[in-house]
Design a protein around this motif. Structure first.
Motif, PDB file in Angstrom:
ATOM      1  N   ALA A 214     -12.766 -64.396  -3.654  1.00 53.60           N
ATOM      2  CA  ALA A 214     -12.251 -63.068  -3.993  1.00 53.60           C
ATOM      3  C   ALA A 214     -12.252 -63.173  -5.597  1.00 53.60           C
ATOM      4  CB  ALA A 214     -10.866 -62.974  -3.354  1.00 53.60           C
ATOM      5  N   GLN A 215     -12.418 -64.477  -5.932  1.00 51.62           N
ATOM      6  CA  GLN A 215     -11.862 -65.479  -6.626  1.00 51.62           C
ATOM      7  C   GLN A 215     -13.555 -64.657  -8.221  1.00 51.62           C
ATOM      8  OE1 GLN A 215     -10.004 -68.759  -8.014  1.00 51.62           O
ATOM      9  NE2 GLN A 215      -8.138 -67.605  -6.680  1.00 51.62           N
ATOM     10  N   GLY A 216     -14.331 -64.830  -7.689  1.00 50.46           N
ATOM     11  CA  GLY A 216     -15.842 -64.926  -7.822  1.00 50.46           C
ATOM     12  C   GLY A 216     -16.426 -66.599  -7.886  1.00 50.46           C
ATOM     13  N   GLU A 217     -15.679 -67.908  -7.002  1.00 47.33           N
ATOM     14  CA  GLU A 217     -16.127 -68.588  -7.373  1.00 47.33           C
ATOM     15  C   GLU A 217     -17.027 -69.819  -6.368  1.00 47.33           C
ATOM     16  OE1 GLU A 217     -15.388 -71.016  -9.590  1.00 47.33           O
ATOM     17  OE2 GLU A 217     -14.831 -69.074 -11.002  1.00 47.33           O
ATOM     18  N   ALA A 218     -17.958 -69.764  -6.383  1.00 48.86           N
ATOM     19  CA  ALA A 218     -18.638 -70.419  -5.094  1.00 48.86           C
ATOM     20  C   ALA A 218     -17.604 -71.923  -4.702  1.00 48.86           C
ATOM     21  CB  ALA A 218     -19.901 -71.738  -5.519  1.00 48.86           C
ATOM     22  N   VAL A 219     -17.947 -71.883  -3.072  1.00 48.29           N
ATOM     23  CA  VAL A 219     -17.805 -73.053  -2.236  1.00 48.29           C
ATOM     24  C   VAL A 219     -18.999 -73.310  -2.166  1.00 48.29           C
ATOM     25  CG1 VAL A 219     -15.887 -73.724  -0.672  1.00 48.29           C
ATOM     26  CG2 VAL A 219     -15.702 -72.062  -1.451  1.00 48.29           C
ATOM     27  N   LYS A 220     -19.009 -74.754  -2.076  1.00 46.93           N
ATOM     28  CA  LYS A 220     -19.987 -76.239  -1.928  1.00 46.93           C
ATOM     29  C   LYS A 220     -19.799 -77.327  -1.155  1.00 46.93           C
ATOM     30  CE  LYS A 220     -22.785 -73.921  -5.688  1.00 46.93           C
ATOM     31  NZ  LYS A 220     -23.841 -73.854  -6.328  1.00 46.93           N
ATOM     32  N   VAL A 221     -20.315 -77.497  -0.154  1.00 47.99           N
ATOM     33  CA  VAL A 221     -19.218 -78.682   1.022  1.00 47.99           C
ATOM     34  C   VAL A 221     -20.713 -79.686   0.659  1.00 47.99           C
ATOM     35  CG1 VAL A 221     -18.742 -80.228   3.016  1.00 47.99           C
ATOM     36  CG2 VAL A 221     -17.895 -77.279   2.304  1.00 47.99           C
ATOM     37  N   THR A 222     -20.932 -80.457  -0.135  1.00 47.13           N
ATOM     38  CA  THR A 222     -22.788 -81.099  -0.152  1.00 47.13           C
ATOM     39  C   THR A 222     -23.502 -81.438   1.644  1.00 47.13           C
ATOM     40  OG1 THR A 222     -22.331 -81.755  -1.803  1.00 47.13           O
ATOM     41  CG2 THR A 222     -23.519 -82.659  -1.241  1.00 47.13           C
ATOM     42  N   GLY A 223     -24.026 -80.890   1.681  1.00 45.61           N
ATOM     43  CA  GLY A 223     -25.530 -81.394   2.618  1.00 45.61           C
ATOM     44  C   GLY A 223     -24.687 -80.741   3.647  1.00 45.61           C
ATOM     45  N   LEU A 224     -23.448 -79.754   4.001  1.00 35.96           N
ATOM     46  CA  LEU A 224     -23.251 -78.842   4.860  1.00 35.96           C
ATOM     47  C   LEU A 224     -23.808 -77.440   4.386  1.00 35.96           C
ATOM     48  CD1 LEU A 224     -21.807 -78.895   7.798  1.00 35.96           C
ATOM     49  CD2 LEU A 224     -19.237 -78.172   6.146  1.00 35.96           C
ATOM     50  N   LEU A 225     -23.026 -76.802   3.182  1.00 34.51           N
ATOM     51  CA  LEU A 225     -22.975 -75.279   3.331  1.00 34.51           C
ATOM     52  C   LEU A 225     -23.052 -75.041   1.984  1.00 34.51           C
ATOM     53  CD1 LEU A 225     -20.257 -73.698   3.535  1.00 34.51           C
ATOM     54  CD2 LEU A 225     -20.877 -74.261   5.726  1.00 34.51           C
ATOM     55  N   SER A 226     -23.070 -74.065   1.108  1.00 35.83           N
ATOM     56  CA  SER A 226     -23.077 -73.224   0.660  1.00 35.83           C
ATOM     57  C   SER A 226     -22.522 -71.980   0.465  1.00 35.83           C
ATOM     58  CB  SER A 226     -24.265 -74.006  -0.945  1.00 35.83           C
ATOM     59  OG  SER A 226     -23.275 -73.151  -2.134  1.00 35.83           O
TER      60      SER A 226
END
Length: 97
Positions: free
Chosen positions: A39-51
């Motif tokens: 909602a804030q326009g930010e990405a969430v990245k969990v290395t090796g799992l998903l983006s």
């Protein structure tokens, strides 16, 4: 067969040693963080799992499948989810249907 939320919570509780209540709280917290960040326009990245990231979509022309009439689809936002290397490896050896 797909894993539903209660099955996911049970599996997390079993693997982590958490209670089902604590595992459910963790799943809810992950959901809340993903929603807040997107909602804030930010990405969430969990290395090796998903983006997971917001994706802008331009205005485009489409067709009404029922009538064939051309319509304008307005610009907007979607969500782009990309699998990480661990997820890709997990399915690499599955038989192709």
């Amino acid at each position: 067969m797909a894993l539903n939320r209660s099955e996911l919570v049970s599996a997390i509780a079993t693997k982590s040693g958490l209670t089902k209540t604590d595992a459910d709280a963790a799943v809810s917290a992950l959901q809340d963080v993903l929603i807040e960040q997107l909602a804030q326009g930010e990405a969430v990245k969990v290395t090796g799992l998903l983006s997971v990231e917001p994706a802008a979509r331009k205005e485009r022309t489409g067709r009404n499948p029922r009538t064939g009439e051309e319509i304008v689809i307005p610009a907007g936002w979607g969500v782009k989810i990309s699998a990480g290397s661990l997820l890709k490896k997990a399915v690499a050896d599955l038989p192709v249907a």
